[in-house]
Design an enzyme around this catalytic site. Structure first.
Site, PDB file in Angstrom:
ATOM      1  N   ARG A  46      43.999  19.357  30.775  1.00 45.17           N
ATOM      2  CA  ARG A  46      44.547  17.996  30.806  1.00 45.17           C
ATOM      3  C   ARG A  46      43.508  16.943  30.455  1.00 45.17           C
ATOM      4  O   ARG A  46      43.839  15.817  30.168  1.00 45.17           O
ATOM      5  CB  ARG A  46      45.081  17.689  32.195  1.00 45.17           C
ATOM      6  N   LYS A  51      46.084  35.614  41.185  1.00 44.93           N
ATOM      7  CA  LYS A  51      46.615  35.541  42.534  1.00 44.93           C
ATOM      8  C   LYS A  51      46.352  34.135  43.101  1.00 44.93           C
ATOM      9  O   LYS A  51      45.407  33.493  42.643  1.00 44.93           O
ATOM     10  CB  LYS A  51      45.998  36.625  43.413  1.00 44.93           C
ATOM     11  N   HIS A  92      41.289  40.487  41.282  1.00 37.93           N
ATOM     12  CA  HIS A  92      40.007  40.864  40.684  1.00 37.93           C
ATOM     13  C   HIS A  92      39.311  41.984  41.440  1.00 37.93           C
ATOM     14  O   HIS A  92      38.453  42.660  40.897  1.00 37.93           O
ATOM     15  CB  HIS A  92      39.087  39.639  40.563  1.00 37.93           C
ATOM     16  N   LYS A 128      36.590  45.639  40.250  1.00 38.09           N
ATOM     17  CA  LYS A 128      35.207  45.890  40.687  1.00 38.09           C
ATOM     18  C   LYS A 128      34.850  47.351  40.439  1.00 38.09           C
ATOM     19  O   LYS A 128      35.664  48.245  40.679  1.00 38.09           O
ATOM     20  CB  LYS A 128      35.055  45.573  42.174  1.00 38.09           C
ATOM     21  N   GLU A 156      32.919  38.196  55.189  1.00 36.73           N
ATOM     22  CA  GLU A 156      32.184  37.197  54.412  1.00 36.73           C
ATOM     23  C   GLU A 156      31.363  36.347  55.363  1.00 36.73           C
ATOM     24  O   GLU A 156      31.862  35.942  56.417  1.00 36.73           O
ATOM     25  CB  GLU A 156      33.155  36.305  53.649  1.00 36.73           C
ATOM     26  N   ASP A 216      45.036  35.070  51.715  1.00 30.69           N
ATOM     27  CA  ASP A 216      43.903  35.102  50.780  1.00 30.69           C
ATOM     28  C   ASP A 216      43.360  36.514  50.588  1.00 30.69           C
ATOM     29  O   ASP A 216      42.966  36.876  49.485  1.00 30.69           O
ATOM     30  CB  ASP A 216      42.787  34.175  51.305  1.00 30.69           C
ATOM     31  N   HIS A 236      43.733  41.943  48.556  1.00 28.47           N
ATOM     32  CA  HIS A 236      42.551  42.818  48.487  1.00 28.47           C
ATOM     33  C   HIS A 236      42.622  43.949  49.518  1.00 28.47           C
ATOM     34  O   HIS A 236      42.420  45.116  49.187  1.00 28.47           O
ATOM     35  CB  HIS A 236      41.259  42.037  48.776  1.00 28.47           C
ATOM     36  N   LYS A 271      36.010  34.919  57.600  1.00 23.68           N
ATOM     37  CA  LYS A 271      34.971  34.015  57.100  1.00 23.68           C
ATOM     38  C   LYS A 271      33.950  33.797  58.214  1.00 23.68           C
ATOM     39  O   LYS A 271      34.286  33.873  59.399  1.00 23.68           O
ATOM     40  CB  LYS A 271      35.585  32.660  56.748  1.00 23.68           C
TER      41      LYS A 271
END
Lengths: 568, 415
Positions: free
Chosen positions: A119, A228, A258, A262, A296, A315, A320, A419
């Site tokens: 854009r 996703k 993704h 891996k 993570e 998420d 995953h 997280k």
């Protein structure tokens, strides 16, 4: 006057004395003819060969035998990659660096073009400068190869397009045809949607409206890559699949998770199905339970607005984590072909959802408060930018899954993700059962049960734990490990997941992409949990300190079964 | 002894070096590297931790008959960055008629491939020997090989494949790496020998000459990915390969033909073509249809060699012809294919242009396809890295070699 050519019809053969539909009253009703076997001879030649004990050979579909055994990755067909959301974070961090690396390693066709759509009012030169700056930041190999960059950037053009302007899509179609003519890209197009998920359906609709989905004879292939999340819940996923399905056939759709690109995740398949010694032990007879951890240490990294809408369940768990469960639990596919692989994964998801999770007992949610991670003090989730100070979004989720099939019945799969956990670690642990008879019973010498740990990140590798006698006159048994580390066996850089997946999409290989039914089945597992949690606000958020392994209730999940989480 | 050297990410550094004068001394030095406390480093903040050897993967035996070849091989291996075999044994034997002598240098090279990766080490044993000792290669290599790991023999230059010494060494090997395009003469006799070796053993072979042409094969295969052209694949009638020569006559035997013949061998093996007439020099007049002096000048260049293959339904004419060119002698410059099917004709012309392979296809005289494939010349380091990490026999390589040998024909035939 236009003349419409009628398709030729085969002449109807004349039939002598056709059998009466109804038998005359003085004759017995003829017996119903036996159904014709599928492989019964149909022609005189086939009949003659069949009587002679031979079978007419069926023409096999011709294949390009020159392709057989070629070790190099096949160079995709000449094509245009149409990148929507080209000025966005995903495009600059992942997609464009992946394309640059593919180009640098000669894996893209000479007749390749990137049409970047965004854009912002860029021209080609400003956009290319922007891409170069991103590559200098995010490329996995630096410094940039000047010659490779020069030839790559020549292939990038930018088109300003307001996604809500239908006329813009008409001019996009024209522009693509011009590129085809000028650069020999032969009508092959990969549409890559690196935009906000809320724009997917509209974009797909517009592409369909201007006919960019059509794979007409000799007009090249058309494929679409969708990032996703595929929907926000089961209903929205179904809706999105329906909207996409109105325009593109399923075989044209490549949904990227993704994680599946891996290297170590792909190696899971090789590990399981390329080695004879593990598969016989890969079932309820030998496996006590399975643990999958996707931890993570980072927080939400300036993605507060996004994370508020998703949370850990959407998420990571829905995609995953469940993908890893599928790869661990699936049956061997008959072939390494995309649908065979995905069929087996869908069976696992169905076997999980056949016994729906009880959100009260099988799942735990958490949200981090302030704490210390890697010797640094970090704020709690509710203090992060763009986050509601009273947010109920979960940053941690743990669940106990059961797979009701012949192989895994009674074997719990404990999964967790979060997280701001103490360290970054993704690992699958196959915990084997104890030996059936304990020969070494004495306190202190009883060996631990065997464990097979597949580390996905960091330090990708595989570790097998077993008991060994400690040297000496006494009988002491100690757990030792056989440790295989990718980094020390193969000291070469692995391609980034996006490189693998984009190359696959350009080559038309959907093995590592998620199918529509797979997405919906996964939502079917997670949806009841999300719904139940939405109906009952968490009373204790934040319920774990940053830098710890999640809420105490998560520890209880395996403890209730007499097990515990692996310590990292 | 330990060598103090600063660690550089991604670059192997020499961490141990010792001299030895017998196999037993080498073994003892190897044991010292890993059992002693000398080769330690600070890893993960833990000082004095022993550096692990590379987890896998193989032994590499390099047979370099000349010192300069040994030096070149060593330099190539240094550039393998991170793909080193667990143990490399470089044997440089000289002066076979002199007295026997034996010298060795044992080294450990270590590398930290990335900031976050552990340091790993690989051993290199440089053996220099002369006289009778140098003739028994297997007697040197076998005791030094890490057992249970695959053994690859890299034999640069001219491997005497049919000699007893070579056969003994290769009997204990899993893979042989050669560069057929570096062989003297047309190289075809040695190619035939290598095919025989492959037929009579389980040895896998990696020939840089074949590996260098992988992008050509990709380009040729891509023609028949097109469903319109695929039916012609089984109706090839002519294969013409043009190669460069520096010899002004291009006479058979003057230029290495291994690479062009591999092209024909690969196509023949994939398409199941049998050999009707093996390669033989093309007789008759040279090219050109002019008269007088001009024709005489042009006809100096040989017309190359030709063979006839068969697909069971018809013959496939093969011609391999030279063209004077500045590119390295023996380099493939063009592959032309002609296929005829039900009165229709498909012509494909695959040419090399700098670092690009250019494909053009005409169907019944109308240009139907044009593509470019980038094909940068692959370095010896890249080829060696690919070869040492290959698994078992590559069926494409075996097929191409086998067919190439059949096309060359038995010893004493034309080519």
């Amino acid at each position: 006057m236009a003349v419409t050519r009628q398709p030729k019809r085969a002449a109807t053969p004349k039939v002598k004395d056709p059998a009466p539909l109804v038998a005359p009253p003085d004759q017995p009703i003829p017996a119903q003819p036996a159904p014709r076997p599928k492989d019964a001879p149909k022609t005189m030649k086939e009949l003659r060969l069949a009587r002679a004990g031979k079978r007419a050979s069926r023409a096999k579909p011709a294949t390009n035998v020159l392709r057989d055994g070629l070790r190099l990755a096949r160079i995709p067909d000449p094509s245009i990659l149409v990148l929507f959301g080209a000025t966005g974070d995903l495009a600059h961090r992942k997609v464009l660096p992946a394309l640059y690396h593919l180009w640098r390693t000669d894996l893209l066709p000479h007749e390749f073009r990137v049409l970047a759509i965004g854009r912002r009012p860029f021209d080609d030169e400003t956009f290319r400068a922007d891409v170069k700056a991103s590559l200098e930041k995010f490329s996995r190999l630096l410094p940039l190869d000047t010659a490779a960059w020069r030839s790559f950037q020549e292939r990038i053009t930018y088109q300003h397009l307001d996604f809500e302007d239908p006329a813009g899509f008409d001019s996009l179609a024209t522009r693509l045809e011009t590129i085809d003519q000028e650069h020999g890209t032969r009508g092959n197009r990969l549409f890559y949607l690196a935009t906000q998920p809320s724009q997917f359906a509209d974009l797909v609709g517009q592409l369909g409206r201007v006919g960019l989905d059509h794979e007409r004879l000799e007009s090249g292939w058309r494929r679409i890559v969708i990032e996703k999340p595929f929907g926000h819940d089961l209903d929205s996923a179904k809706r999105l699949n329906r909207e996409v399905g109105k325009v593109f056939r399923e075989s044209q759709v490549y949904r990227i998770d993704h994680y599946l690109g891996k290297e170590t995740v792909r190696n899971l398949l090789v590990f399981r199905f390329g080695n004879g010694i593990f598969e016989p032990l890969w079932n309820r007879r030998y496996v006590d339970h399975v643990q999958i951890t996707v931890a993570e240490s980072i927080g939400i990294e300036n993605r507060g607005a996004f994370y508020e809408q998703t949370g850990a369940s959407r998420d990571v768990l829905q995609n995953h984590l469940l993908q890893l469960v599928c790869l661990i639990a699936m049956e061997p596919p008959a072939t390494f072909e995309a649908n065979a692989l995905r069929d087996e994964k869908v069976k696992v998801l169905r076997a999980i959802s056949s016994d729906p999770l009880d959100p009260a007992t099988d799942a735990v949610r958490g949200q981090y408060g302030p704490g210390w991670v890697a010797a640094t003090q970090v704020p709690g989730y509710r203090k992060e930018a763009e986050v509601d100070p009273a947010s109920e979004t979960e940053t941690f989720v743990a669940a106990r899954l059961t797979i009701d099939d012949w192989r895994w019945s009674g074997v719990p799969f404990y999964v967790r993700t979060g997280k701001r956990l103490p360290k970054r670690a993704t690992e699958i642990a196959i915990q084997y059962r104890e030996v059936p008879h304990r020969l070494f019973k004495e306190e202190g010498i009883a060996p631990d049960a065997n464990l097979l740990a597949i580390r996905i990140q960091p330090d990708e590798g595989i570790m097998l734990r077993f008991g060994a006698k400690v040297p000496g006159l006494q009988l002491d048994v100690r757990a030792v490990t056989m440790d295989f580390t990718y980094g020390s066996a193969f000291n070469v850089d692995s391609p980034d997941a996006y490189e693998t997946l984009i190359l696959d999409a350009l080559q038309g290989d959907a093995s590592l992409f998620t199918r529509a039914d797979e997405v919906e089945e996964a939502w079917g597992i997670v949806d009841p949990i999300i719904s139940a949690w939405a109906d009952s606000p968490p009373p204790d958020f934040p319920n774990y300190d940053a830098g710890t392994w999640g809420p105490e209730a998560a520890d209880d999940l395996p403890v209730r079964d007499g097990r515990r989480w692996r310590r990292f | 002894m330990t060598v103090e050297a600063p660690i550089k990410i991604g670059e192997p550094v020499l961490r141990w070096s010792a001299r030895a004068h017998s196999i037993a001394e080498i073994e003892s030095e190897l044991a010292r590297i890993w059992s002693g406390q000398d080769l330690t480093a600070t890893i993960d903040g833990e000082p004095g931790r022993h550096i692990p050897a590379r987890t896998s993967v193989m032994n590499l035996v390099v047979v370099a008959r000349r010192p300069e070849l040994a030096e070149r091989c060593a330099a190539t291996m240094q550039l393998l960055t991170g793909r080193h075999p667990s143990r490399t044994i470089v044997i440089n034997s000289a002066d076979p008629d002199g007295p026997s002598w034996f010298n060795a240098r044992v080294e450990a090279h270590c590398i930290v491939p990335r900031e976050d990766a552990p340091e790993t080490c690989a051993e290199t044993i440089h053996v220099t020997c002369g006289g009778e000792a140098g003739l028994h290669l297997a007697a040197i290599a076998t005791p030094l090989i890490v057992h249970d790991l695959p053994v690859t023999v890299w034999w640069p230059g001219e491997p005497p494949l049919m000699t007893r010494s070579a056969r003994d060494l290769l009997d204990g090997a899993d893979r042989l790496i050669v560069d057929g395009s570096s062989w003297t003469g047309d190289g075809l006799a040695r190619l035939r020998e290598m095919a025989r070796l492959v037929e009579t053993s389980d040895l896998a072979v990696s020939d840089f000459a074949l590996a260098r042409q992988s992008r050509w094969r990709e380009a040729i295969a891509s023609i028949f990915d097109d469903q319109d052209f695929l039916p012609y694949l089984r109706s090839l009638r002519r294969i013409a390969v043009t190669y460069s020569t520096h010899d002004e006559t291009g006479a058979p035997g003057s230029t290495n033909l291994v690479k062009p013949v591999y092209h024909v061998g690969w196509l023949a093996s994939r398409l199941g073509l049998s050999v009707h007439k093996p390669l033989a020099p093309v007789t008759g007049h040279g090219h050109g249809h002019g008269h007088g002096a001009a024709r005489a000048a042009r006809s100096v260049m040989s017309r190359g060699v030709a063979a006839t293959l068969s697909d069971g339904r018809g013959e496939v004419a093969v011609v391999v012809r030279p063209v004077a060119s500045q590119t390295p002698a023996g380099t493939t410059l063009r592959v032309e294919l002609l296929a005829e099917r039900r009165g229709s004709e498909l012509r494909a012309d695959v040419t090399a242009e700098a670092e690009t392979v250019h494909v053009r296809v005409w169907q019944d005289g109308v240009e139907a396809m044009e593509r470019h494939f980038r094909a940068p010349r692959r370095t010896e380091v890249e080829l060696l890295a690919e070869a040492i990490e290959s698994g078992r026999r590559d069926p494409v390589a075996v097929g191409a070699l086998r067919s190439a040998a059949a096309i060359i024909g038995p010893a004493g035939s034309g080519a």
